[in-house]
Design a protein around this motif. Sequence first.
Motif, PDB file in Angstrom:
ATOM      1  N   UNK A   1     -14.278 -57.346  32.886  1.00 24.35           N
ATOM      2  CA  UNK A   1     -13.989 -55.967  33.277  1.00 24.35           C
ATOM      3  C   UNK A   1     -13.583 -55.139  32.059  1.00 24.35           C
ATOM      4  N   UNK A   2     -12.793 -55.769  31.195  1.00 29.22           N
ATOM      5  CA  UNK A   2     -12.224 -55.032  30.064  1.00 29.22           C
ATOM      6  C   UNK A   2     -13.233 -54.759  28.957  1.00 29.22           C
ATOM      7  N   UNK A   3     -14.367 -55.419  28.979  1.00 30.21           N
ATOM      8  CA  UNK A   3     -15.352 -55.146  27.927  1.00 30.21           C
ATOM      9  C   UNK A   3     -16.459 -54.238  28.457  1.00 30.21           C
ATOM     10  N   UNK A   4     -16.123 -53.405  29.425  1.00 30.55           N
ATOM     11  CA  UNK A   4     -17.083 -52.420  29.921  1.00 30.55           C
ATOM     12  C   UNK A   4     -17.664 -52.769  31.274  1.00 30.55           C
ATOM     13  N   UNK A   5     -16.831 -53.325  32.164  1.00 32.59           N
ATOM     14  CA  UNK A   5     -17.239 -53.610  33.548  1.00 32.59           C
ATOM     15  C   UNK A   5     -18.459 -54.530  33.594  1.00 32.59           C
ATOM     16  N   UNK A   6     -18.451 -55.507  32.700  1.00 33.76           N
ATOM     17  CA  UNK A   6     -19.604 -56.409  32.552  1.00 33.76           C
ATOM     18  C   UNK A   6     -19.881 -57.198  33.830  1.00 33.76           C
ATOM     19  N   UNK A   7     -18.801 -57.724  34.439  1.00 35.16           N
ATOM     20  CA  UNK A   7     -18.981 -58.560  35.629  1.00 35.16           C
ATOM     21  C   UNK A   7     -19.473 -57.770  36.822  1.00 35.16           C
ATOM     22  N   UNK A   8     -18.840 -56.634  37.088  1.00 35.64           N
ATOM     23  CA  UNK A   8     -19.247 -55.871  38.268  1.00 35.64           C
ATOM     24  C   UNK A   8     -20.622 -55.247  38.066  1.00 35.64           C
ATOM     25  N   UNK A   9     -21.000 -54.993  36.801  1.00 34.94           N
ATOM     26  CA  UNK A   9     -22.352 -54.477  36.549  1.00 34.94           C
ATOM     27  C   UNK A   9     -23.392 -55.534  36.928  1.00 34.94           C
ATOM     28  N   UNK A  10     -23.093 -56.783  36.611  1.00 29.41           N
ATOM     29  CA  UNK A  10     -24.058 -57.859  36.878  1.00 29.41           C
ATOM     30  C   UNK A  10     -24.012 -58.321  38.335  1.00 29.41           C
ATOM     31  N   UNK A  11     -22.973 -57.923  39.064  1.00 28.46           N
ATOM     32  CA  UNK A  11     -22.770 -58.442  40.421  1.00 28.46           C
ATOM     33  C   UNK A  11     -23.916 -58.044  41.355  1.00 28.46           C
ATOM     34  N   UNK A  12     -24.416 -59.035  42.066  1.00 26.08           N
ATOM     35  CA  UNK A  12     -25.424 -58.788  43.101  1.00 26.08           C
ATOM     36  C   UNK A  12     -24.670 -58.532  44.406  1.00 26.08           C
ATOM     37  N   UNK A  13     -24.600 -57.273  44.832  1.00 22.65           N
ATOM     38  CA  UNK A  13     -23.777 -56.957  45.999  1.00 22.65           C
ATOM     39  C   UNK A  13     -24.391 -57.437  47.308  1.00 22.65           C
TER      40      UNK A  13
END
Length: 374
Positions: A137-149
């Motif tokens: 999250x702290x390096x530019x929302x990397x995880x939520x960007x990659x998240x398949x909702x």
Amino acid sequence: MDLTDAVDRDRLLRTFLELVAVDSPTGQEREVAELLERRFADLGCTVTRDEIGNLVAVLPGTRDGVVLIATHMDTAGTDRGIVPLVGADGVVRTDGSTILGADDKSGIAGCLELLTLLRQDPGVLHPTLELLVTVGEESGLVGSRALDVTRLTATHGFVLDTAGAMGSITYWSPTSVYLTITFHGRKAHAGVEPEKGVSAVRAAALAVAAMPLGRIDPETVANIGTVHGGEARNVVPDTVVLEGMARSHDQGKLDAQLDAMRHACQEAAETTGATVEVLAEEIYRTYRIEEDARPYREAARAIASVGLPVIPRKSGGGTDGNLLNAKGIACVALPTGMVDEHATTEHIAIDDMVLAARVLVAIVTQDPDPRDAR
Ligand SMILES: [Zn+2]
């Protein structure tokens, strides 16, 4: 009994201290992820992780409905070996040599307290819980960007990851754009034949001087944060790279600001004979949740039920909530009690952590609004 009264201050603090003691600087979340995987599973959740490392823990509901609760497991920067100190004043901090990591371990501790209470009291009615804990999250929302909702079924949720007064609801967040601006000039010997050179430093300086920067209007800010370039004092510099950012709560104003920055760069390039490339990368997009929208209403009702004033908050930064909203899951962000996040003065009052946990328990266990019944 009202389950919000059952939040156990000592247990919540223990959980928080345990999480903070496990290093998880952004990009190095493996150890804390394994701990969380065990803890969520022990509390009755089905736990899965995606390729990038995001964790999703699902607790089946005892009534209809699904709600998303989002936190992140990484901490800002590179600090390791965090030692939390519990003060006699009821505030947890460090000795000042590292951050604390209350951002966002305080949010995760609240989730674990919620699950513990629900496990102790299986008769309590609650919707299915989808607990998302992202990486990067702290390096530019990397995880939520990659998240398949499509892994999630919730259509609304709550992001436990802000500072701000207890009782605040972050309903409006800006769009943030990262800028990388590269000026190309021409190298020459500055002592012998400077006429043959084109100074990228001069072009960059003219551009920065001509740009609107700082607070542009109530919605919009812009900054050039780093300057890199040149090789030696006697060489006309042929390359300068500027890094900056612009943010606005108003997409139109942001577009105008980016145009003004590009224009300043082009003018400076033309004046000096340099060339320029402007790379603008959207890191997250603005969202605005109206007062009558479901996540806002549910949060407001829960906040009022524990005796706090409801404070609408417009934030200057983003959270995973920006990307979740962009991906179709309507979210507001809520405070965990953290103060001075990302700084070595970061701290959290235990009382505020308890309040945040009580609000979370209230959100999950309050009667559904008849308006939302299907
Ligand atoms: Zn955070």
